[in-house]
Design a protein around this motif. Structure first.
Motif, mmCIF file in Angstrom:
data_model
loop_
_atom_site.group_PDB
_atom_site.id
_atom_site.type_symbol
_atom_site.label_atom_id
_atom_site.label_comp_id
_atom_site.label_asym_id
_atom_site.label_seq_id
_atom_site.Cartn_x
_atom_site.Cartn_y
_atom_site.Cartn_z
ATOM 1 N N SER A 106 0.810 -1.215 0.000
ATOM 2 C CA SER A 106 0.000 0.000 0.000
ATOM 3 C C SER A 106 0.847 1.271 0.000
ATOM 4 O O SER A 106 0.447 2.290 -0.557
ATOM 5 C CB SER A 106 -0.945 -0.001 1.206
ATOM 6 O OG SER A 106 -0.211 -0.006 2.417
ATOM 7 N N HIS A 107 2.051 1.220 0.612
ATOM 8 C CA HIS A 107 2.895 2.407 0.657
ATOM 9 C C HIS A 107 3.875 2.468 -0.514
ATOM 10 O O HIS A 107 4.377 3.547 -0.835
ATOM 11 C CB HIS A 107 3.682 2.448 1.970
ATOM 12 C CG HIS A 107 2.850 2.742 3.174
ATOM 13 N ND1 HIS A 107 2.315 1.754 3.968
ATOM 14 C CD2 HIS A 107 2.443 3.914 3.719
ATOM 15 C CE1 HIS A 107 1.615 2.304 4.950
ATOM 16 N NE2 HIS A 107 1.678 3.607 4.831
ATOM 17 N N GLY A 108 4.163 1.316 -1.099
ATOM 18 C CA GLY A 108 5.099 1.292 -2.212
ATOM 19 C C GLY A 108 6.527 1.616 -1.819
ATOM 20 O O GLY A 108 7.309 2.139 -2.615
ATOM 21 N N TRP A 109 6.873 1.300 -0.567
ATOM 22 C CA TRP A 109 8.231 1.578 -0.138
ATOM 23 C C TRP A 109 8.968 0.278 0.162
ATOM 24 O O TRP A 109 8.385 -0.793 0.294
ATOM 25 C CB TRP A 109 8.245 2.515 1.062
ATOM 26 C CG TRP A 109 7.495 2.034 2.291
ATOM 27 C CD1 TRP A 109 7.227 0.745 2.664
ATOM 28 C CD2 TRP A 109 6.905 2.863 3.297
ATOM 29 N NE1 TRP A 109 6.521 0.717 3.836
ATOM 30 C CE2 TRP A 109 6.316 1.993 4.250
ATOM 31 C CE3 TRP A 109 6.836 4.233 3.510
ATOM 32 C CZ2 TRP A 109 5.654 2.472 5.389
ATOM 33 C CZ3 TRP A 109 6.188 4.697 4.639
ATOM 34 C CH2 TRP A 109 5.597 3.820 5.563
ATOM 35 N N LYS A 110 10.274 0.388 0.293
ATOM 36 C CA LYS A 110 11.095 -0.757 0.663
ATOM 37 C C LYS A 110 11.105 -0.857 2.180
ATOM 38 O O LYS A 110 11.343 0.140 2.869
ATOM 39 C CB LYS A 110 12.516 -0.575 0.134
ATOM 40 C CG LYS A 110 13.463 -1.712 0.506
ATOM 41 C CD LYS A 110 14.867 -1.424 0.012
ATOM 42 C CE LYS A 110 15.836 -2.531 0.433
ATOM 43 N NZ LYS A 110 17.234 -2.236 0.004
#
Length: 258
Positions: free
Chosen positions: A186-190
């Motif tokens: 959902s955040h699209g982060w690593k």
């Protein structure tokens, strides 16, 4: 005697067998739960003696980090905090306090210093307002780079959940459970493949971190097992004694001496 005890008492016999089966099965399950907690406690105690890992410099998998001490430096992202509801106040072994008090685990991402990645941190427990569920307790979150130390786990623990998860854009986010993979999506982060349960119980930030050991409650499992086995024994003795009494009455009716 066989006829008096069993053949003429089919319903009573089946009922007794059911009570014995349920009692023994539940007792064995409680013993297994106690054994699982003991093994988990032994594993955790051994891993806590190993060197501290560094989330900022080490490339860690879940298998490498699980139940190990972790050091992480970074900056918290308070706007993305998740408040896990229906969590009991953590009370250490032998500690005093209101163990039945319900509240939140505060899950907050920490942007790792010098890295383009985050690690989710279980910062601790905070009490819930019983009058207004959406009114969150005040906690202190530093806005500078901080160093935290804790223990890595796959998740912060799960509770039974009804219905769908809340909107990830809602504020504040009050959830029943935490899904690490869903947050990454959902955040699209690593993000690192584990959460860190912060250990410093002396920090003054409005949160409780008196984490109990995994073996907490083992005695309770043994007590429950004893109760279930006692129920199974009571069911058997009730069936046996009533059968013997019926057998003695039949002998008396037939004129035989008992």
């Amino acid at each position: 005697m066989f006829s008096s005890l069993i053949t003429s008492r089919i319903v009573a016999t089946l009922s007794a067998l059911l009570v014995i089966l349920v009692g023994c099965s539940a007792g064995i399950w409680q013993l297994n739960r106690a054994d699982q907690k003991i093994r988990l406690g032994d594993s955790l105690a051994a891993k806590l003696q190993m060197p501290v890992l560094n989330a900022n410099t080490d490339s860690l998998t879940l298998e490498q980090a699980a139940e190990r001490r972790i050091l992480a430096r970074g900056r918290f992202i308070p706007a993305e905090a998740i408040w896990l509801d229906n969590r009991p106040r953590p009370i250490p072994d032998g500690g005093a306090g209101s163990a039945g008090q319900s509240g939140f685990y505060v899950m907050m991402p920490l942007k790792l210093h010098g890295q383009d990645a985050v690690v989710w941190v279980n910062r601790g427990w905070a009490p819930r307002n019983n009058e207004n569920r959406t009114e969150l307790p005040p906690i202190n979150t530093p806005d500078e780079v901080v160093a935290i130390e804790g223990v890595a786990f796959p998740h912060p623990g799960r509770v039974y959940e009804l219905g769908q998860k809340s909107d990830t854009k809602a504020s504040p986010r009050i959830e029943q459970n935490f899904d690490l993979a869903l947050e990454a999506q959902s955040h699209g982060w690593k993000q690192l493949p584990f959460i860190v349960r912060e250990s410093d119980s002396a920090k003054k930030d409005g949160l409780v971190r008196n984490w109990p050991s995994p073996t907490n409650g083992v005695d309770r499992h043994y007590a429950y097992a004893f109760q279930w086995f006692a129920l199974a024994l009571a069911g058997f003795l009730f069936w046996l004694i009533n059968g013997l009494m019926k057998y003695r009455r039949e002998l008396a009716v037939n004129g035989d001496r008992v």
